[in-house]
Write a protein that holds these residues in place. Structure first.
Motif, short mmCIF file in Angstrom:
data_model
loop_
_atom_site.label_atom_id
_atom_site.label_comp_id
_atom_site.label_asym_id
_atom_site.label_seq_id
_atom_site.Cartn_x
_atom_site.Cartn_y
_atom_site.Cartn_z
N ALA A 156 0.85 -1.20 0.00
CA ALA A 156 0.00 0.00 0.00
C ALA A 156 0.88 1.24 0.00
CB ALA A 156 -0.91 0.00 1.21
N LEU A 157 0.49 2.24 -0.82
CA LEU A 157 1.25 3.49 -0.86
C LEU A 157 0.91 4.33 0.36
CD1 LEU A 157 0.84 4.38 -4.67
CD2 LEU A 157 2.83 3.34 -3.50
N PRO A 158 1.93 4.96 1.00
CA PRO A 158 1.65 5.78 2.18
C PRO A 158 0.77 6.97 1.84
CG PRO A 158 4.00 5.30 1.99
CD PRO A 158 3.37 4.87 0.70
N GLN A 159 0.03 7.44 2.85
CA GLN A 159 -0.81 8.62 2.69
C GLN A 159 0.06 9.87 2.61
OE1 GLN A 159 -4.42 8.35 5.37
NE2 GLN A 159 -3.08 6.84 6.36
N GLN A 160 -0.54 10.98 2.16
CA GLN A 160 0.18 12.24 2.07
C GLN A 160 0.60 12.76 3.46
OE1 GLN A 160 -2.24 14.94 -0.21
NE2 GLN A 160 -1.67 13.99 -2.17
N ASP A 161 -0.24 12.45 4.43
CA ASP A 161 0.06 12.91 5.79
C ASP A 161 0.76 11.84 6.60
OD1 ASP A 161 -2.01 11.13 6.03
OD2 ASP A 161 -3.12 12.32 7.52
N GLU A 162 1.54 10.97 5.91
CA GLU A 162 2.18 9.83 6.58
C GLU A 162 3.09 10.27 7.72
OE1 GLU A 162 3.38 5.77 7.27
OE2 GLU A 162 1.60 6.83 6.55
N LEU A 163 3.86 11.34 7.52
CA LEU A 163 4.77 11.81 8.56
C LEU A 163 4.00 12.24 9.81
CD1 LEU A 163 7.64 12.46 9.45
CD2 LEU A 163 7.40 14.73 8.42
N GLN A 164 2.91 12.98 9.62
CA GLN A 164 2.10 13.39 10.76
C GLN A 164 1.46 12.19 11.46
OE1 GLN A 164 1.96 14.75 7.74
NE2 GLN A 164 2.74 16.85 8.10
N ARG A 165 1.05 11.18 10.63
CA ARG A 165 0.45 9.97 11.20
C ARG A 165 1.47 9.22 12.07
NH1 ARG A 165 -0.03 4.68 10.88
NH2 ARG A 165 1.73 4.57 9.44
N LEU A 166 2.70 9.11 11.58
CA LEU A 166 3.74 8.41 12.36
C LEU A 166 4.07 9.18 13.64
CD1 LEU A 166 6.12 7.26 9.47
CD2 LEU A 166 4.62 5.81 10.87
N GLU A 167 4.08 10.52 13.57
CA GLU A 167 4.32 11.33 14.77
C GLU A 167 3.20 11.12 15.79
OE1 GLU A 167 4.67 15.26 13.25
OE2 GLU A 167 6.81 15.05 12.72
N ALA A 168 1.97 11.02 15.31
CA ALA A 168 0.84 10.76 16.20
C ALA A 168 0.98 9.40 16.86
CB ALA A 168 -0.48 10.86 15.43
N LEU A 169 1.37 8.39 16.06
CA LEU A 169 1.58 7.04 16.60
C LEU A 169 2.64 7.06 17.69
CD1 LEU A 169 1.09 3.98 16.54
CD2 LEU A 169 2.74 3.84 14.65
N ALA A 170 3.72 7.81 17.45
CA ALA A 170 4.81 7.87 18.43
C ALA A 170 4.35 8.53 19.73
CB ALA A 170 6.00 8.61 17.83
N ARG A 171 3.43 9.50 19.62
CA ARG A 171 2.99 10.20 20.84
C ARG A 171 2.27 9.26 21.79
NH1 ARG A 171 2.03 14.50 17.18
NH2 ARG A 171 -0.19 13.96 16.96
N TYR A 172 1.66 8.20 21.27
CA TYR A 172 0.95 7.27 22.15
C TYR A 172 1.90 6.31 22.88
CZ TYR A 172 -3.58 8.85 20.45
OH TYR A 172 -4.69 9.62 20.16
#
Length: 623
Positions: A3-19
């Motif tokens: 699957a191709l990453p979303q455009q906001d992939e970097l923000q999504r990964l940062e959100a994942l890290a915050r949890y």
């Protein structure tokens, strides 16, 4: 197919890290939701999956013996791209997954349904998915809603977990802040306590242990030493130490003080402290090996004030952790060193003032204060000794003929010669003007020393005449210091070079502030509360015995009540014009007279009128 990453992939990964959920241990809340999903949909596998940058990781994993897979194999990586539940009825018929290793091999995925885990701010972290190894029909809208609701419960748990973690972090931060505040308060109190010690004139033997006790509790200090150098190269060490400190270390530091270090002076700057930990202490040439062998873990040195040309030093040592000197520790040690430095500086200033107070600046001999101190010490010791007073006749003539600088040379030369001739057998003093004194053993005569010193002076071209000496002995002539000094002074000034004969009184000089006229000194006099007869002055029923010269001075002042009598007039009246010993005899006897009158009465006293002379003042009965 990946699957191709979303455009906001970097923000999504940062959100994942915050949890902070990745690679954590299994938790019952997430396992319960996975079990509920498996039962509700009748599948052998249910996952709570988090899609990371290069992998998918399972927070809850039911029916699958894996904790993560490569992201390229992830069904969930495709599911987070959709807005709703993604359903794959038969993976072998879906071109995205037909060649997937998880389809062609274990766990042989056929059916997949995944609802994205959507955070409150819209990021899709992963999925809650159910999996079967046989194809199945798609999910009804109600079933999709149920799976989405269960995914929302997973997000709720994530939010709850993060909120709990934030609360715990906040609590830890508050606890740490309170601890830091407590340490800061304690440190501030220590700084204040050490600063307050400056206000008290504590002896170093009291100050060093007091500071050591404070630092022992606050900075884990086990040894504190204050090393004070002296002019003879010796070092005095004041120390405090914890009972756990090895005796070898204490003995070594106390014995050698500053010299306990080897090459340390090359690294220690005059205005900068030096901190060394255990590794540095063992460095070649940095410290005496005899110290490192005692188990010392870290040391610090602070240079203090100069004392007699050498610098005082304070040393701190630890024999346990912490080995490193933290900033808080260093600040405390600096504060302690400042307190000690103030005390050392004050001590040095007092020493210098004492030198000035007890040393005659012209000759370098002890002055009158030094004589009084040493005389009292000899009396208190109870040993026999002799006190000799010396009056250099002819000094005034040299001052007038050759100048006062020449007279100063004479005084310096005579004083130096006198002390040199005495050596260790006695001590010479210059009292004032042309008066000197000697303290010697009672069986030692002052005359040989005086004659030898006079010979040296005459050899330097000085002509002296009328040199007089007087000696008293203790205990033969008494054991009271003041009485011995007065007796020697009376003997000196009562002795005339004419064989002890009294010289006639000179006429009063015209122009004196109070014209002094000759009178029979033995005649009784009365003025106000005072009556003077036979060298005794009375007031009421009390009487005080005066020396002859004290009585003569008082008689002159009583004959001129309320008038200033010049020093010159008093000298001529009492000592005669042929003998002019300078101002000192007048001052000495006026001082003694004033003291004796105070013992007798507060109604009458002798006042010094600066630049003019002396005045008898008080209740003079209308005179």
């Amino acid at each position: 197919m990946s699957a191709l990453p979303q455009q906001d992939e970097l923000q999504r990964l940062e959100a994942l890290a915050r949890y902070e959920i990745l690679d954590t241990l299994p938790e019952e809340a997430f396992d319960r939701i996975a079990n509920l999903a498996a039962r509700l949909f009748g599948t052998p596998i249910a996952l709570v999956s988090m899609v990371d940058e290069n992998r998918q990781w399972f927070k809850a994993c039911l029916g699958l013996d894996l904790r993560q897979t490569d992201r390229s194999l992830s069904f969930c990586a495709h599911a987070i791209l959709s807005e709703g539940v993604m359903v794959v009825p038969d993976a072998t018929r879906d071109p995205r997954f037909a060649g997937n290793a998880l389809v062609t091999g274990e766990p042989n995925i056929r059916f997949y349904a995944g609802a994205p885990l959507i955070t409150p701010d819209g990021h899709k972290l992963g999925t809650l998915c159910v999996i079967d190894d046989v194809p199945r029909a798609g999910l009804s809208p109600e079933e999709q809603t149920n799976l989405s609701d269960l995914a929302a419960l997973v997000v709720d748990e994530l939010e709850l977990r993060r909120a709990q973690r934030d609360l715990e972090n906040e609590a830890r931060a508050k606890t740490q802040m309170v601890a830091e505040l407590r340490r800061a308060t304690e440190a501030a109190q220590l700084h204040v306590a050490m600063a307050e010690m400056m206000e008290y004139d504590l002896e170093l033997s009291e100050l060093v242990p007091a500071i050591g006790e404070l630092l022992g509790r606050a900075a884990s200090i086990h040894w504190l030493g204050l090393h004070l150098p002296s002019g003879d190269g010796q070092v005095t060490t004041y120390s405090w130490y914890d009972p756990s400190v090895p005796e070898a270390f204490t003995q070594r530091m106390t014995e050698v003080g500053i010299d306990a270090t080897r090459g340390l002076h090359l690294r220690l700057q005059p205005d900068a402290p030096l901190f060394l930990d255990h590794a540095e202490l063992g460095g070649q040439g940095s410290l005496n090996p005899a110290l490192t062998e005692t188990g010392v873990r870290s040391m610090a040195w602070f240079p203090l004030a100069l004392m007699g040309g050498a610098r005082a030093l304070v040393t701190f040592a630890r024999f346990a952790d912490p080995v490193l000197w933290r900033p808080d520790d260093q600040r405390l040690l600096r504060s302690a060193s400042r307190t000690l430095n103030v005390s050392v500086t004050r001590r040095e200033q007092l020493r210098k003032l004492e030198v000035l107070a007890f040393v005659d600046s012209l000759t370098g001999l002890g002055n009158r204060r030094a004589l009084e101190r040493d005389l009292q010490a000899r009396v208190s010791a109870g040993k026999a000794f002799a006190l000799s007073l010396i009056d250099l006749g002819g000094l005034q003539a040299i001052n007038e003929a050759e100048g006062y600088e020449r007279g100063d040379v004479l005084l310096h030369l005579f004083g130096e010669a006198l002390q040199t001739r005495l050596g260790d057998s006695g001590t010479a003093y210059r009292l004032s003007g042309d008066e000197f004194a000697l303290l010697t053993a009672s069986d030692r005569s002052a005359s040989p020393h005086v004659e030898e010193a006079l010979g040296l002076v005459r050899g330097a071209g000085f002509e002296l005449s009328g040199v007089r000496t007087a000696s008293v002995h203790s205990p033969e002539n008494g054991t009271d210091a003041q009485a011995l000094f007065s007796a020697a002074g009376t003997q000196l000034y009562d002795t005339r070079q004419t064989g002890g004969q009294e010289e006639p009184d000179p006429p009063a000089a015209p122009g004196d502030r109070a014209r002094v006229t000759p009178a029979k000194r033995a005649a009784p006099l009365s003025l106000g509360p005072l009556s003077l007869q036979d060298n005794r002055v009375r007031s009421g029923n009390s009487a005080v015995k005066l020396t002859r010269h004290e009585a003569e001075l008082l008689a002159v002042l009583m004959r001129h009540p309320g008038q200033v009598v010049s020093r010159e007039a008093l000298t001529r009246e009492v000592w005669g014009a042929a003998s002019t010993p300078g101002s000192n005899p007048v001052e000495v006897h006026i001082f003694n007279l004033r003291r004796k009158l105070r013992q007798l009465t507060d109604e009458v006293g002798v006042q010094t009128v600066r630049g003019q002379g002396y005045l008898l003042q008080g209740d003079l009965g209308g005179a």
